[in-house]
Scaffold this motif. Structure first.
Motif, mmCIF file in Angstrom:
data_model
loop_
_atom_site.group_PDB
_atom_site.id
_atom_site.type_symbol
_atom_site.label_atom_id
_atom_site.label_comp_id
_atom_site.label_asym_id
_atom_site.label_seq_id
_atom_site.Cartn_x
_atom_site.Cartn_y
_atom_site.Cartn_z
ATOM 1 N N LEU A 137 13.596 11.381 -8.202
ATOM 2 C CA LEU A 137 13.594 9.965 -7.823
ATOM 3 C C LEU A 137 12.152 9.495 -7.789
ATOM 4 O O LEU A 137 11.256 10.294 -7.538
ATOM 5 C CB LEU A 137 14.173 9.801 -6.410
ATOM 6 N N SER A 138 11.933 8.218 -8.011
ATOM 7 C CA SER A 138 10.578 7.717 -7.816
ATOM 8 C C SER A 138 10.322 7.705 -6.314
ATOM 9 O O SER A 138 11.251 7.629 -5.504
ATOM 10 C CB SER A 138 10.451 6.305 -8.379
ATOM 11 N N THR A 139 9.044 7.806 -5.937
ATOM 12 C CA THR A 139 8.748 7.924 -4.510
ATOM 13 C C THR A 139 9.184 6.684 -3.728
ATOM 14 O O THR A 139 9.595 6.789 -2.581
ATOM 15 C CB THR A 139 7.249 8.162 -4.294
ATOM 16 N N SER A 140 9.099 5.508 -4.359
ATOM 17 C CA SER A 140 9.481 4.319 -3.586
ATOM 18 C C SER A 140 10.981 4.280 -3.326
ATOM 19 O O SER A 140 11.434 3.879 -2.263
ATOM 20 C CB SER A 140 9.006 3.040 -4.264
ATOM 21 N N ILE A 141 11.772 4.737 -4.312
ATOM 22 C CA ILE A 141 13.216 4.801 -4.094
ATOM 23 C C ILE A 141 13.523 5.830 -2.994
ATOM 24 O O ILE A 141 14.341 5.599 -2.102
ATOM 25 C CB ILE A 141 13.962 5.212 -5.393
ATOM 26 N N ALA A 142 12.811 6.968 -3.042
ATOM 27 C CA ALA A 142 13.019 7.999 -2.019
ATOM 28 C C ALA A 142 12.677 7.465 -0.642
ATOM 29 O O ALA A 142 13.384 7.717 0.343
ATOM 30 C CB ALA A 142 12.165 9.226 -2.327
ATOM 31 N N ALA A 143 11.578 6.680 -0.567
ATOM 32 C CA ALA A 143 11.183 6.097 0.714
ATOM 33 C C ALA A 143 12.255 5.134 1.230
ATOM 34 O O ALA A 143 12.615 5.136 2.407
ATOM 35 C CB ALA A 143 9.852 5.376 0.570
ATOM 36 N N MET A 144 12.800 4.322 0.324
ATOM 37 C CA MET A 144 13.844 3.370 0.738
ATOM 38 C C MET A 144 15.086 4.096 1.219
ATOM 39 O O MET A 144 15.674 3.740 2.233
ATOM 40 C CB MET A 144 14.214 2.467 -0.430
ATOM 41 N N GLY A 159 -1.322 7.229 6.686
ATOM 42 C CA GLY A 159 -1.411 5.881 6.169
ATOM 43 C C GLY A 159 -2.829 5.450 5.878
ATOM 44 O O GLY A 159 -3.537 4.968 6.741
ATOM 45 N N SER A 160 -3.266 5.660 4.635
ATOM 46 C CA SER A 160 -4.635 5.289 4.295
ATOM 47 C C SER A 160 -4.658 4.495 2.999
ATOM 48 O O SER A 160 -3.871 4.733 2.088
ATOM 49 C CB SER A 160 -5.479 6.549 4.125
ATOM 50 N N LEU A 161 -5.606 3.541 2.950
ATOM 51 C CA LEU A 161 -5.723 2.731 1.746
ATOM 52 C C LEU A 161 -6.797 3.257 0.808
ATOM 53 O O LEU A 161 -7.053 2.677 -0.248
ATOM 54 C CB LEU A 161 -6.030 1.283 2.132
ATOM 55 N N ALA A 162 -7.433 4.380 1.218
ATOM 56 C CA ALA A 162 -8.577 4.870 0.458
ATOM 57 C C ALA A 162 -8.236 5.183 -0.992
ATOM 58 O O ALA A 162 -9.079 5.056 -1.870
ATOM 59 C CB ALA A 162 -9.153 6.112 1.136
ATOM 60 N N ASP A 163 -6.990 5.576 -1.250
ATOM 61 C CA ASP A 163 -6.628 5.959 -2.617
ATOM 62 C C ASP A 163 -5.939 4.852 -3.413
ATOM 63 O O ASP A 163 -5.390 5.096 -4.480
ATOM 64 C CB ASP A 163 -5.722 7.197 -2.586
ATOM 65 N N ALA A 164 -5.940 3.648 -2.873
ATOM 66 C CA ALA A 164 -5.267 2.556 -3.579
ATOM 67 C C ALA A 164 -6.104 2.119 -4.779
ATOM 68 O O ALA A 164 -7.244 1.707 -4.639
ATOM 69 C CB ALA A 164 -5.041 1.385 -2.626
ATOM 70 N N ARG A 165 -5.531 2.250 -5.974
ATOM 71 C CA ARG A 165 -6.202 1.843 -7.218
ATOM 72 C C ARG A 165 -5.340 0.790 -7.912
ATOM 73 O O ARG A 165 -4.273 0.461 -7.446
ATOM 74 C CB ARG A 165 -6.375 3.050 -8.141
ATOM 75 N N TRP A 166 -5.827 0.337 -9.064
ATOM 76 C CA TRP A 166 -5.025 -0.652 -9.816
ATOM 77 C C TRP A 166 -3.639 -0.120 -10.128
ATOM 78 O O TRP A 166 -2.660 -0.862 -10.127
ATOM 79 C CB TRP A 166 -5.746 -1.044 -11.108
ATOM 80 N N GLN A 167 -3.560 1.189 -10.361
ATOM 81 C CA GLN A 167 -2.270 1.821 -10.660
ATOM 82 C C GLN A 167 -1.299 1.633 -9.480
ATOM 83 O O GLN A 167 -0.143 1.282 -9.665
ATOM 84 C CB GLN A 167 -2.541 3.303 -10.880
ATOM 85 N N THR A 168 -1.808 1.879 -8.258
ATOM 86 C CA THR A 168 -1.006 1.711 -7.047
ATOM 87 C C THR A 168 -0.500 0.279 -6.960
ATOM 88 O O THR A 168 0.670 0.010 -6.720
ATOM 89 C CB THR A 168 -1.873 1.963 -5.787
ATOM 90 N N GLN A 192 -0.190 -1.956 -9.282
ATOM 91 C CA GLN A 192 0.766 -2.368 -10.309
ATOM 92 C C GLN A 192 2.183 -1.884 -10.013
ATOM 93 O O GLN A 192 3.151 -2.568 -10.305
ATOM 94 C CB GLN A 192 0.320 -1.863 -11.676
ATOM 95 N N ALA A 193 2.280 -0.679 -9.396
ATOM 96 C CA ALA A 193 3.617 -0.176 -9.077
ATOM 97 C C ALA A 193 4.188 -0.894 -7.860
ATOM 98 O O ALA A 193 5.394 -0.941 -7.654
ATOM 99 C CB ALA A 193 3.545 1.323 -8.790
ATOM 100 N N PHE A 194 3.303 -1.469 -7.070
ATOM 101 C CA PHE A 194 3.681 -1.986 -5.760
ATOM 102 C C PHE A 194 4.038 -3.474 -5.761
ATOM 103 O O PHE A 194 5.043 -3.880 -5.178
ATOM 104 C CB PHE A 194 2.501 -1.702 -4.811
ATOM 105 N N TRP A 195 3.226 -4.287 -6.464
ATOM 106 C CA TRP A 195 3.353 -5.729 -6.231
ATOM 107 C C TRP A 195 4.685 -6.360 -6.638
ATOM 108 O O TRP A 195 5.166 -7.247 -5.933
ATOM 109 C CB TRP A 195 2.143 -6.511 -6.795
ATOM 110 N N PRO A 196 5.335 -5.900 -7.743
ATOM 111 C CA PRO A 196 6.576 -6.632 -8.096
ATOM 112 C C PRO A 196 7.661 -6.540 -7.018
ATOM 113 O O PRO A 196 8.201 -7.558 -6.598
ATOM 114 C CB PRO A 196 7.019 -5.950 -9.394
ATOM 115 N N VAL A 197 7.925 -5.313 -6.541
ATOM 116 C CA VAL A 197 8.959 -5.146 -5.503
ATOM 117 C C VAL A 197 8.558 -5.899 -4.242
ATOM 118 O O VAL A 197 9.365 -6.596 -3.624
ATOM 119 C CB VAL A 197 9.151 -3.652 -5.147
ATOM 120 N N ILE A 246 5.254 1.684 2.108
ATOM 121 C CA ILE A 246 5.013 3.085 2.456
ATOM 122 C C ILE A 246 4.757 3.931 1.211
ATOM 123 O O ILE A 246 3.914 4.816 1.213
ATOM 124 C CB ILE A 246 6.194 3.633 3.290
ATOM 125 N N SER A 247 5.463 3.624 0.129
ATOM 126 C CA SER A 247 5.210 4.439 -1.059
ATOM 127 C C SER A 247 3.855 4.093 -1.666
ATOM 128 O O SER A 247 3.283 4.894 -2.394
ATOM 129 C CB SER A 247 6.336 4.283 -2.082
#
Lengths: 256, 333
Positions: free
Chosen positions: B118-125, B187-196, B198-203, B254-255
């Motif tokens: 599963l993708s991590t966001s689906i697993a989190a949900m 819970g840290s934002l240190a690793d948030a990149r453009w990739q993060t 892009q996966a995050f904003w639509p949902v 969270i994901s």
């Protein structure tokens, strides 16, 4: 328009309280549901207001199964004033009354000029207009009851259900409320209320429905229903029937 | 009129604050020196050779955008939960959603037979959904007439503890992944990149719009279930829709950055304090305040142990835990 029960059973957690009831409530009347505690009068009312589902049988509204009727449409035709109300925090009187218009507004809940007029009119009619800018949570119990009444009146429904509306009120507010309900009934609203006080019911209502142990025992005009036989049978009470010296309606006086 | 004036000026004040904090976040406490002016130049006259410009656009900007959106998501999830349960203590982190989502993610990212299923966001949900369902069942909020605030919170605490214990067990079993999962749990934002991002904003964006759309029915729900039903609200539909939105909001957040708590608990209270009970107003305001709070926490997270990073979730817990205690003491549960 009509509200009826067909072999209707209602209850909680597997206990049947209203048992296979057949009942058609007459349109345009001021109806009281009476009976001893636990007889199922409030339970029946809750089923008519769709708070409780039917365990078996059906409740009908306009000839259709009430529990399948569209929610928003029903909210324009049938309103309920529950017995105990929550005390909403941080809501002003005028805003609470305005929620009565929510079945009519668009999805964002914006009020039209007409909605504002109705809200104002109902606050005036219930004597809550002066309280309009106060918080509901800061009012007295009796004032709050009138605010809730204003809200269900703003729903502007032809049918109004009330569950023991006078219970926590002082006697003067009780009388005031019964007069108000009578006036609304004269304007064409059908009113169905659960009451505890038999004499109050006989004096103000024009149709009595008497229940005992989940079954319908009597219904009809106060003249026909309020008899010593009924009181003996339903309430196990020895009582005489006299005329109310003011209104001329029947009135029971308990014997020793 | 004065009410409108007050709301508008407070709103402008908040937006201005958000803008300033965002700007500050883009340059403050950077190991490679970046100035406030560099930030502005990175946008107006970007130079590929200037390291400061590269840092702002490649590292800081996705981190800032993620922080803003995470804050908005968690704050509105909290507001929706408080509205649905009519419980001032309700929030994703209190009622087990965070812990459940964390467990879901820990399971799919460490267990070999689940890895990649599963993708991590689906697993989190899913994890959050299961945990919340258990809390609701234990706290008996779906039963007619029952609305016991304390019981719901206790159920949340119990399920959170259970999920946390299971998460730790899973992490211990799979040591290779442990460090990553632990950072992520804090819970840290240190690793948030453009990739993060892009996966995050639509949902996140879809769920935020959904949250605004259910605001009117949340208002009516505040009058109690009997009244809401009487006013034509379809209770089951509203609750399911609200719950689904909460899971999407929390799952997405969270994901993206891990388990950040307390935003959902604190922010709705601040929004209500400033703008009143109307969800049509206080939900969008909660989104702005949530964005502001998480961005502020992220900025501070770089300052506390500079030049090392502290997880933003830890900073928020420092503010959030006392606030939670204050709420518990203020109200009779």
């Amino acid at each position: 328009m009509s509200l009826s029960a067909h072999q209707l059973s209602v209850g909680y957690h597997g206990h049947t309280i209203v048992k296979k009831m057949d009942l058609t409530l007459p349109d345009g009347r001021f109806i009281a549901l009476l009976g001893p505690n636990g007889c199922g009068k409030s339970t029946l009312l809750k089923c008519f207001a769709r708070i409780l589902p039917a365990m078996s049988g059906e409740a009908h509204w306009q000839g259709q199964n009430l529990h399948h009727y569209p929610s928003k449409q029903l909210a324009k035709e049938l309103a309920l004033l529950p017995q105990t109300q929550p005390i909403p925090e941080g809501i002003k009187v005028k805003d609470l009354v305005a929620y009565g218009r929510s079945p009519y507004t668009g999805f964002w809940g914006k009020l039209s000029t007409q909605d504002h007029q109705i809200v104002e009119q109902m606050m005036k009619q219930t004597g809550t207009y002066e309280l309009r800018d106060q918080l509901v949570s800061e009012l007295s119990g009796g004032q709050r009851q009138r605010v809730w009444l204003a809200m269900v009146l703003a729903q502007d429904t032809p049918y109004l259900l009330l569950d023991e509306p006078t219970t926590y009120m002082d006697i003067n507010h009780q009388v005031e409320l019964m007069h108000q309900l009578q006036a609304l009934n004269k304007q064409g609203k059908t009113i169905i209320t659960v009451l505890h006080d038999i004499n109050q019911a006989a004096r103000y209502c024009d149709h009595l429905v008497v229940m005992k142990a989940g079954e319908l025992k009597y219904q009809g005009s106060p003249e026909d229903v309020l008899t010593s036989t009924m009181l003996k049978e339903v309430f196990s009470l020895n009582a005489q029937i006299h005329r109310d010296p003011v209104s001329g309606t029947p009135m029971c006086v308990v014997e020793d | 009129m004065s009410r409108l004036f007050r709301s508008v000026s407070l709103g402008l004040f908040l937006c201005l604050g958000l803008l300033l904090i965002s700007w500050w976040n883009l340059f403050a406490w950077s190991v490679v020196p970046v100035s406030g002016a560099d930030v502005l130049h990175a946008f107006t006259s970007f130079n590929d050779q200037t390291i400061a410009h590269r840092i702002v656009l490649d590292l800081r900007l996705p981190r800032l955008l993620t922080a803003l959106l995470v804050g908005a998501c968690l704050a509105s999830a909290g507001a929706i939960m408080q509205g649905l349960t009519r419980n001032p203590l309700a929030a994703p982190s209190v009622l087990g959603v965070n812990a459940g989502a964390a467990l879901g993610m820990a399971l799919v990212s460490t267990l070999p037979f689940l890895y990649g299923a599963l993708s991590t966001s689906i697993a989190a949900m899913l994890g959050g959904g299961v945990a919340w369902l258990l809390v609701m069942l234990l706290g008996s909020t779906w039963r007619v007439g029952a609305n016991e605030h304390g019981r719901l919170v206790l159920a949340g605490v119990a399920i959170s503890a259970l999920c946390a214990a299971l998460t730790k067990a899973v992490v211990i079993m799979e040591e290779d992944q442990a460090a990553g999962v632990m950072t992520w749990l804090a819970g840290s934002l240190a690793d948030a990149r453009w990739q993060t991002w892009q996966a995050f904003w639509p949902v996140a964006l879809i769920s935020l719009i959904g949250a605004l759309l259910i605001a009117p029915s949340l208002n009516v729900l505040q009058l109690g279930e009997d009244n809401a039903r009487n006013l034509g609200i379809n209770l089951l539909r509203s609750k399911l829709l609200g719950s689904l939105l909460v899971l999407m909001l929390v799952g997405a957040a969270i994901s993206a950055v891990g388990s950040i708590g307390f935003v959902g608990l604190i922010v709705p209270h601040i929004a209500r304090l400033m703008f009143g009970q109307d969800f049509r107003l206080c939900l969008p305001v909660a989104m702005i305040i949530g964005a502001l709070l998480v961005t502020l926490a992220d900025t501070l997270s770089r300052a506390v142990t500079y030049p090392m990073e502290t997880p933003a979730g830890a900073i928020l817990a420092l503010i959030g835990a006392p606030f939670f205690i204050y709420l518990v003491r203020k109200r009779t549960l």
